[in-house]
Design a protein around this motif. Structure first.
Motif, PDB file in Angstrom:
ATOM      1  N   LEU A  16       0.844  -1.193   0.000  1.00 34.82           N
ATOM      2  CA  LEU A  16       0.000   0.000   0.000  1.00 34.82           C
ATOM      3  C   LEU A  16       0.878   1.242   0.000  1.00 34.82           C
ATOM      4  CD1 LEU A  16      -2.864  -0.992   2.453  1.00 34.82           C
ATOM      5  CD2 LEU A  16      -3.128  -0.372   0.070  1.00 34.82           C
ATOM      6  N   ASP A  17       1.656   1.385  -1.054  1.00 36.48           N
ATOM      7  CA  ASP A  17       2.516   2.563  -1.129  1.00 36.48           C
ATOM      8  C   ASP A  17       1.718   3.765  -1.651  1.00 36.48           C
ATOM      9  OD1 ASP A  17       2.160   1.783  -3.657  1.00 36.48           O
ATOM     10  OD2 ASP A  17       4.271   1.474  -4.155  1.00 36.48           O
ATOM     11  N   LEU A  18       2.412   4.850  -1.879  1.00 33.27           N
ATOM     12  CA  LEU A  18       1.704   6.088  -2.239  1.00 33.27           C
ATOM     13  C   LEU A  18       0.782   5.922  -3.463  1.00 33.27           C
ATOM     14  CD1 LEU A  18       1.269   9.083  -1.581  1.00 33.27           C
ATOM     15  CD2 LEU A  18       3.208   9.614  -3.045  1.00 33.27           C
ATOM     16  N   PRO A  19       1.251   5.302  -4.534  1.00 33.86           N
ATOM     17  CA  PRO A  19       0.357   5.171  -5.695  1.00 33.86           C
ATOM     18  C   PRO A  19      -0.908   4.364  -5.400  1.00 33.86           C
ATOM     19  CG  PRO A  19       2.622   4.733  -6.332  1.00 33.86           C
ATOM     20  CD  PRO A  19       2.611   4.833  -4.842  1.00 33.86           C
ATOM     21  N   MET A  20      -0.888   3.585  -4.318  1.00 32.69           N
ATOM     22  CA  MET A  20      -2.079   2.805  -3.982  1.00 32.69           C
ATOM     23  C   MET A  20      -3.093   3.621  -3.188  1.00 32.69           C
ATOM     24  SD  MET A  20      -2.425  -0.105  -5.241  1.00 32.69           S
ATOM     25  CE  MET A  20      -3.698  -0.798  -4.186  1.00 32.69           C
ATOM     26  N   ALA A  21      -2.713   4.816  -2.770  1.00 32.85           N
ATOM     27  CA  ALA A  21      -3.613   5.605  -1.924  1.00 32.85           C
ATOM     28  C   ALA A  21      -4.899   5.941  -2.675  1.00 32.85           C
ATOM     29  CB  ALA A  21      -2.911   6.867  -1.440  1.00 32.85           C
ATOM     30  N   GLN A  22      -4.765   6.267  -3.953  1.00 31.78           N
ATOM     31  CA  GLN A  22      -5.961   6.644  -4.714  1.00 31.78           C
ATOM     32  C   GLN A  22      -6.911   5.467  -4.893  1.00 31.78           C
ATOM     33  OE1 GLN A  22      -6.515   9.989  -5.626  1.00 31.78           O
ATOM     34  NE2 GLN A  22      -8.567   9.132  -5.894  1.00 31.78           N
ATOM     35  N   SER A  41       2.013   3.210   3.277  1.00 33.41           N
ATOM     36  CA  SER A  41       2.442   4.606   3.339  1.00 33.41           C
ATOM     37  C   SER A  41       1.479   5.389   4.219  1.00 33.41           C
ATOM     38  CB  SER A  41       2.449   5.200   1.938  1.00 33.41           C
ATOM     39  OG  SER A  41       1.133   5.213   1.444  1.00 33.41           O
ATOM     40  N   ALA A  42       1.945   6.537   4.658  1.00 26.30           N
ATOM     41  CA  ALA A  42       1.112   7.377   5.515  1.00 26.30           C
ATOM     42  C   ALA A  42      -0.152   7.793   4.776  1.00 26.30           C
ATOM     43  CB  ALA A  42       1.899   8.605   5.959  1.00 26.30           C
ATOM     44  N   ALA A  43      -0.051   7.931   3.448  1.00 24.94           N
ATOM     45  CA  ALA A  43      -1.220   8.359   2.673  1.00 24.94           C
ATOM     46  C   ALA A  43      -2.342   7.334   2.799  1.00 24.94           C
ATOM     47  CB  ALA A  43      -0.831   8.537   1.214  1.00 24.94           C
ATOM     48  N   CYS A  44      -1.980   6.055   2.774  1.00 21.10           N
ATOM     49  CA  CYS A  44      -3.005   5.023   2.867  1.00 21.10           C
ATOM     50  C   CYS A  44      -3.584   4.963   4.275  1.00 21.10           C
ATOM     51  CB  CYS A  44      -2.421   3.672   2.455  1.00 21.10           C
ATOM     52  SG  CYS A  44      -2.096   3.601   0.681  1.00 21.10           S
ATOM     53  N   ILE A  45      -2.714   5.132   5.259  1.00 20.68           N
ATOM     54  CA  ILE A  45      -3.226   5.145   6.638  1.00 20.68           C
ATOM     55  C   ILE A  45      -4.175   6.323   6.819  1.00 20.68           C
ATOM     56  CG2 ILE A  45      -2.568   5.442   9.056  1.00 20.68           C
ATOM     57  CD1 ILE A  45      -0.145   3.729   8.513  1.00 20.68           C
ATOM     58  N   GLN A  46      -3.771   7.451   6.235  1.00 16.17           N
ATOM     59  CA  GLN A  46      -4.619   8.628   6.332  1.00 16.17           C
ATOM     60  C   GLN A  46      -6.002   8.353   5.729  1.00 16.17           C
ATOM     61  OE1 GLN A  46      -3.555  13.123   5.519  1.00 16.17           O
ATOM     62  NE2 GLN A  46      -3.992  12.126   3.593  1.00 16.17           N
ATOM     63  N   ALA A  47      -6.025   7.668   4.600  1.00 22.65           N
ATOM     64  CA  ALA A  47      -7.306   7.358   3.960  1.00 22.65           C
ATOM     65  C   ALA A  47      -8.165   6.495   4.881  1.00 22.65           C
ATOM     66  CB  ALA A  47      -7.066   6.634   2.637  1.00 22.65           C
ATOM     67  N   LEU A  48      -7.515   5.531   5.564  1.00 23.46           N
ATOM     68  CA  LEU A  48      -8.270   4.682   6.491  1.00 23.46           C
ATOM     69  C   LEU A  48      -8.795   5.497   7.673  1.00 23.46           C
ATOM     70  CD1 LEU A  48      -5.895   1.562   6.430  1.00 23.46           C
ATOM     71  CD2 LEU A  48      -8.194   1.714   5.449  1.00 23.46           C
ATOM     72  N   VAL A  49      -7.974   6.430   8.157  1.00 26.21           N
ATOM     73  CA  VAL A  49      -8.396   7.263   9.292  1.00 26.21           C
ATOM     74  C   VAL A  49      -9.607   8.099   8.891  1.00 26.21           C
ATOM     75  CG1 VAL A  49      -7.717   9.196  10.772  1.00 26.21           C
ATOM     76  CG2 VAL A  49      -6.110   7.347  10.348  1.00 26.21           C
ATOM     77  N   LEU A 102     -11.156  14.299   0.458  1.00 31.86           N
ATOM     78  CA  LEU A 102      -9.746  13.934   0.635  1.00 31.86           C
ATOM     79  C   LEU A 102      -9.057  13.728  -0.713  1.00 31.86           C
ATOM     80  CD1 LEU A 102      -7.453  13.065   2.609  1.00 31.86           C
ATOM     81  CD2 LEU A 102      -8.279  10.733   2.372  1.00 31.86           C
ATOM     82  N   ASP A 103      -7.866  14.309  -0.834  1.00 31.21           N
ATOM     83  CA  ASP A 103      -7.026  14.031  -1.992  1.00 31.21           C
ATOM     84  C   ASP A 103      -6.036  12.967  -1.541  1.00 31.21           C
ATOM     85  OD1 ASP A 103      -4.893  13.977  -3.815  1.00 31.21           O
ATOM     86  OD2 ASP A 103      -5.392  15.993  -4.505  1.00 31.21           O
ATOM     87  N   ALA A 104      -6.029  11.848  -2.242  1.00 28.64           N
ATOM     88  CA  ALA A 104      -5.324  10.676  -1.724  1.00 28.64           C
ATOM     89  C   ALA A 104      -3.843  10.928  -1.437  1.00 28.64           C
ATOM     90  CB  ALA A 104      -5.476   9.521  -2.694  1.00 28.64           C
ATOM     91  N   GLU A 105      -3.224  11.787  -2.201  1.00 31.29           N
ATOM     92  CA  GLU A 105      -1.772  11.905  -2.062  1.00 31.29           C
ATOM     93  C   GLU A 105      -1.335  13.129  -1.271  1.00 31.29           C
ATOM     94  OE1 GLU A 105       0.029  11.332  -5.869  1.00 31.29           O
ATOM     95  OE2 GLU A 105      -0.560   9.223  -5.901  1.00 31.29           O
ATOM     96  N   LEU A 106      -2.303  13.875  -0.766  1.00 29.85           N
ATOM     97  CA  LEU A 106      -1.928  15.026   0.056  1.00 29.85           C
ATOM     98  C   LEU A 106      -2.029  14.646   1.526  1.00 29.85           C
ATOM     99  CD1 LEU A 106      -3.588  18.029  -1.801  1.00 29.85           C
ATOM    100  CD2 LEU A 106      -1.293  17.106  -2.031  1.00 29.85           C
ATOM    101  N   LEU A 107      -1.116  15.177   2.299  1.00 31.30           N
ATOM    102  CA  LEU A 107      -1.061  14.791   3.698  1.00 31.30           C
ATOM    103  C   LEU A 107      -1.696  15.876   4.563  1.00 31.30           C
ATOM    104  CD1 LEU A 107       0.127  12.621   5.590  1.00 31.30           C
ATOM    105  CD2 LEU A 107       2.162  14.027   5.768  1.00 31.30           C
ATOM    106  N   HIS A 108      -2.586  15.455   5.429  1.00 32.54           N
ATOM    107  CA  HIS A 108      -3.235  16.446   6.297  1.00 32.54           C
ATOM    108  C   HIS A 108      -2.984  16.152   7.765  1.00 32.54           C
ATOM    109  CE1 HIS A 108      -5.364  17.970   2.789  1.00 32.54           C
ATOM    110  NE2 HIS A 108      -5.520  16.709   2.446  1.00 32.54           N
ATOM    111  N   LEU A 109      -2.084  15.238   8.013  1.00 32.81           N
ATOM    112  CA  LEU A 109      -1.781  14.898   9.406  1.00 32.81           C
ATOM    113  C   LEU A 109      -0.614  15.744   9.897  1.00 32.81           C
ATOM    114  CD1 LEU A 109      -1.846  11.012   8.942  1.00 32.81           C
ATOM    115  CD2 LEU A 109      -3.671  12.422   9.883  1.00 32.81           C
ATOM    116  N   SER A 110      -0.569  15.987  11.184  1.00 30.58           N
ATOM    117  CA  SER A 110       0.619  16.600  11.773  1.00 30.58           C
ATOM    118  C   SER A 110       0.855  15.930  13.125  1.00 30.58           C
ATOM    119  CB  SER A 110       0.436  18.108  11.921  1.00 30.58           C
ATOM    120  OG  SER A 110      -0.634  18.373  12.785  1.00 30.58           O
TER     121      SER A 110
END
Lengths: 104, 759
Positions: free
Chosen positions: A22-28, A55-63, B231-239
């Motif tokens: 689940l790297d960055l390109p998988m986030a979308q 990647s953090a992007a995928c975790i962010q999507a889950l959050v 949400l934009d998948a590749e932008l980070l909004h966490l800090s």
């Protein structure tokens, strides 16, 4: 739009099977899948035992998905998080979050 | 380290300039005719002073600048009308800012109430009630750096980022409780920009690296997260806020290191709290407590000094504090207010470089004329000219050295890169650098970062073996990457050497064949195979990883280097490692060239492109039917390009066996034989931009003026190759159909025109 593997279970629950990478390109694709799943059902489970890299992007999507589920009263669970996923959440200060959603 | 005081001095110098800019702008500001550029310039000046001041913890100054800036913001948004009163107030505010800067520079506190009246006046324009003028909004660290335009004028540049990382900021809400004995509590607030991930950075690794430094508590802030829909998948909004309880041995530099490569992509605050005495100070969010805070325990038992190990910024600060109490100290060349530098606009230097170039040309012209004088006469004149030539040379070197910068500014970014790559690949890597003080032209330095970054990533990712494998083959577990710079015969040579496995030639060759870059069954020397990695389209994509394969390929590295007039070579020994060698000109203002003649015209060929020159035998020449001429040179066929045909030059030698063929090589390694009349000799020429003075021309890189006053074009070998290909492609669609006869209709006509325009 590409979606990740999903199965519809009895009772209308949708189960998304997270891939190993689940790297960055998988986030979308992940985000698209989460959106589609919530559109199709109010009960979404994410099967996370296969994750070997995230990647953090995928975790962010889950959050975001988890929070969205709370807001709309939908059910969301992160089933069987892999060790890698748990470690990444720990690193990102999301251990408690993971704990909450993996047993929900 | 004296860095902090040095940066501070730079800050004051630059702030003085910004104040002058603001004042000049304010004086021009008049009701009715508002120049928005002017208003923006004033805003930026104030904003930059504020941003820099914040980095040093000059809270009063920052608070006041904030008020000033808010009003300027109102003016630039047309919310506050420009009136004479407003301008007066703003000018007064500028003066107050100057006073606050002076106090900050003297390390004295401004008398109470210095800013009251002006703040009140400023606030009146905002339509605010006159709240007590004293406590404006200096409060949370976050608001002091509200955005990424802290240094709007951009003048503090990297220095600001460095300061930000090098100093201790106000702790933003730390988890309270006493710091245990023998520990230091660091609070790190890490707010990445949304685009952080796009540059290939992964916060997980940084936070993990922090966790390795001690007991860490990581708090993730989710408040900026958008909804699932937005949400934009590749932008980070966490800090994150990380509270790290670390041993005193962990110094500031180690924490800085974690974020070194993302300094531009995020906002980072780092603060430290030491055990008891300092804790009391830290509880008071006062500026005075800020700077010496982490160093405070240094005055107590030396061993407990938290952030002061190994010459870190903290150590400098400890010394600083001591100095302050003893009056001014003895050491510290940067500490005094006197600096022996001046800031000069780059344009001025470039004009100077240009004038010196002209002078070199004039001097060469005089020398040319005097050569015709009868020998034995005008001895004094000739001697005078000789010393003029020498002075001119020295002058040129001195002027060029003004633009020169040490490569250390690039090298210093590499340790962090190595650490990151090592972490990502699980390899152990030691970076050795040498020759950091080697100086080279500013433009060259600025353009070195990307190629070096890629080469080092490449070395670690593809070159070095994993620790286990290294142990198995009897190498030390940690691989070594050596980065060195040196001056060699008027050029700078930068080498990236690793002691890894070397280039896997079998793999490279099979990949090149697979991609159609090499014919199957072609016999190639080891060196040729090694150089395949520079071919466009030679990707290592299937070999990896999020390290290399993501950014530029080696072909882009090669192109970057050659656009700087440089060359890159690779030398590899299987099992022992690889060595990439970059050779770059020290300056982009002069060029080592070979002057050649074609008919009546003179051209300059960059020396770096030339392989050799030779006069072929008739047997070496072959005319391909409907294609170009080729020549057999050292076992390979090389396309011949007749410059006189290309540029339509009359009275030139057409038969290569009568003239000369200069073999040249383009940056992608392909060779070309240029048919010329004569090679006149090597000469250093001053580069004159053709684009700036005329327009871009195919096959021509720039122009120069020769000693006899004639303009000569500096040839662009890659461009010549393209021209000759297109010329050859005119005849039929299959590519390459112009007969090697002198007729050569279309291109010749076209270049005739060109010739008339240029010469």
């Amino acid at each position: 739009m590409s979606l990740i593997k999903w199965t519809e279970e009895d009772g209308g629950r949708i189960r998304l099977g997270l891939p190993s990478d689940l790297d960055l390109p998988m986030a979308q694709p992940l985000l698209d899948s989460l959106r589609a799943a919530f559109k199709a059902s109010a009960d979404v489970a994410v099967q996370a035992d296969a994750v070997e890299r995230i990647s953090a992007a995928c975790i962010q999507a889950l959050v975001v998905a988890a929070r969205d589920a709370t807001d709309r009263g939908a059910a969301f669970v992160l089933a069987a998080p892999s060790e890698v996923l748990s470690e990444a959440c720990e690193d990102l200060g999301l251990a408690a979050w993971l704990k909450q959603w993996s047993r929900a | 380290m004296d860095d902090l005081s040095r940066f501070k001095q730079t800050y004051f110098d630059e702030s003085a300039e910004l104040l002058a800019v603001a004042e000049a702008g304010l004086l021009r500001l008049a009701p009715g005719e508002i120049d928005m550029d002017e208003v923006n310039a004033i805003f930026r000046a104030v904003h930059s002073i504020k941003g820099g001041g914040g980095a040093f913890g000059f809270n009063d100054l920052v608070a006041f600048a904030h008020e000033f800036e808010t009003v300027m913001d109102g003016v630039r948004n047309a919310e506050i009308p420009v009136t004479t009163q407003l301008v007066d107030t703003l000018i007064r505010a500028n003066d107050v800012l100057a006073r606050l800067l002076a106090h900050a520079a003297d390390e004295t506190d401004a008398p109470d109430g210095t800013t009251d009246e002006t703040v009140a006046a400023l606030r009146r324009f905002l339509g605010k009630a006159e709240a007590p003028a004293e406590e404006p909004p200096p409060a949370p660290a976050g608001t002091l750096y509200p955005d990424d335009e802290d240094d709007e004028a951009g003048i503090f540049g990297d220095a600001l980022a460095a300061i930000q990382a090098a100093r201790d900021d106000q702790p933003s809400p730390p988890i309270s409780g006493p710091v245990p004995e023998g520990k230091v509590r660091w609070t790190i607030v890490f707010r990445p920009k949304a685009e952080l991930l796009l540059s290939g950075n992964e916060p997980t690794y940084m936070l993990r690296a922090l966790r390795r430094l001690g007991d860490a508590e990581v708090v993730c802030h989710l408040d900026k997260l958008p909804s699932l829909r937005d949400l934009d998948a590749e932008l980070l909004h966490l800090s994150w806020t990380v509270t790290l309880l670390a041993d005193p041995q962990i110094d500031r530099a180690q924490i800085d290191d974690v974020f070194e490569f993302v300094a531009d992509d995020c906002d980072i605050r780092i603060s430290a709290e030491a055990p008891p005495p300092a804790v009391i100070q830290a509880a008071e969010p006062l500026p005075a407590a800020n700077l010496p805070e982490p160093a405070a325990p240094a005055s107590a038992p030396a061993a407990t000094a938290p952030a002061t190990t190994s010459g870190s910024p903290g150590a400098a600060k400890a010394g600083d504090g001591a100095k302050r109490s003893n009056g001014s100290g003895t050491s510290g060349d940067h500490s005094g207010p006197t600096t022996h530098t001046i800031r000069v606009d780059l344009d001025k230097i470039d004009r100077l470089v240009n004038m010196v170039g002209e002078m070199v040309i004039t001097q060469a012209m005089i020398a040319e004329h005097l050569r015709d004088l009868p020998p034995g006469q005008f001895q004094e004149l000739l001697e005078g000219l000789e010393s003029l030539a020498q002075h001119t040379r020295e002058l040129r070197e001195s002027v060029m050295s003004i633009r020169a910068q040490p490569v250390s500014s690039v090298f210093s970014r590499m340790p962090r890169l190595v650490r990151e790559c090592a972490a990502a690949t699980g390899k152990e890597v030691m970076l050795v650098t040498s020759g950091e003080t080697t100086e080279v032209d500013k433009t060259v330095v600025e353009n070195l970062v990307d190629p070096l970054t890629h080469m080092i990533r490449n070395s670690i990712d593809h070159g070095l073996e994993g620790p286990e494998e290294r142990e198995r083959i009897g190498k030390p577990r940690a691989g070594t990457v050596h980065l060195s710079a040196a001056h060699r015969s008027g050029r700078i040579v930068i080498e990236v050497t690793d002691d890894g496995r070397g280039i896997n030639r079998a793999k490279v060759l099979s990949k090149a064949i697979e991609k159609g870059l090499v014919q199957p069954g072609a016999t190639m020397s080891d060196e040729e195979i090694d150089h395949l990695i520079f071919l466009p389209g030679f990707s290592t994509a299937d070999q990896v990883s999020n390290l290399s394969g993501r950014g530029v390929g080696m072909d882009v590295v090669r192109r970057n280097i050659s656009s700087l007039g440089g060359r890159i070579g690779v030398y590899s020994t299987p099992g022992e490692g690889s060595r990439f060698v970059l050779s770059l000109p020290l300056t982009l203002a002069v060029l080592d060239g070979m002057v050649i003649s074609v008919g009546e015209e003179r051209f300059v060929l960059p020396l770096t492109n030339i392989v050799e020159s030779l006069r072929p035998k008739p047997a070496d020449l072959h005319g391909l039917v409907n294609k170009c001429d080729v020549m057999m040179a050292r076992g390979e066929y090389v396309r011949l390009v007749h410059l006189h045909r290309l540029f339509g030059i009359p009275k030139a030698i057409d038969d290569a066996t009568q003239g000369l063929v200069v073999l040249v090589e383009t940056e992608d390694g392909s060779r070309l034989g240029l048919v010329v009349d004569e090679v006149l000799g090597q000469q250093q020429v001053v580069i004159k931009s053709l684009e700036a003075n005329f327009r871009r021309l195919d096959g021509v890189a720039a122009a120069t003026i020769l000693g006899d006053g004639r303009v000569a074009l500096i040839l662009d070998v890659a461009g010549l190759r393209e021209m000759s290909r297109h010329g050859a492609g005119n005849g039929n669609g299959a590519g390459g159909a112009t007969p090697p006869s002198p007729s050569l209709p279309a291109p010749a006509d076209r270049s005739d025109q060109r010739q008339r325009q240029t010469v």
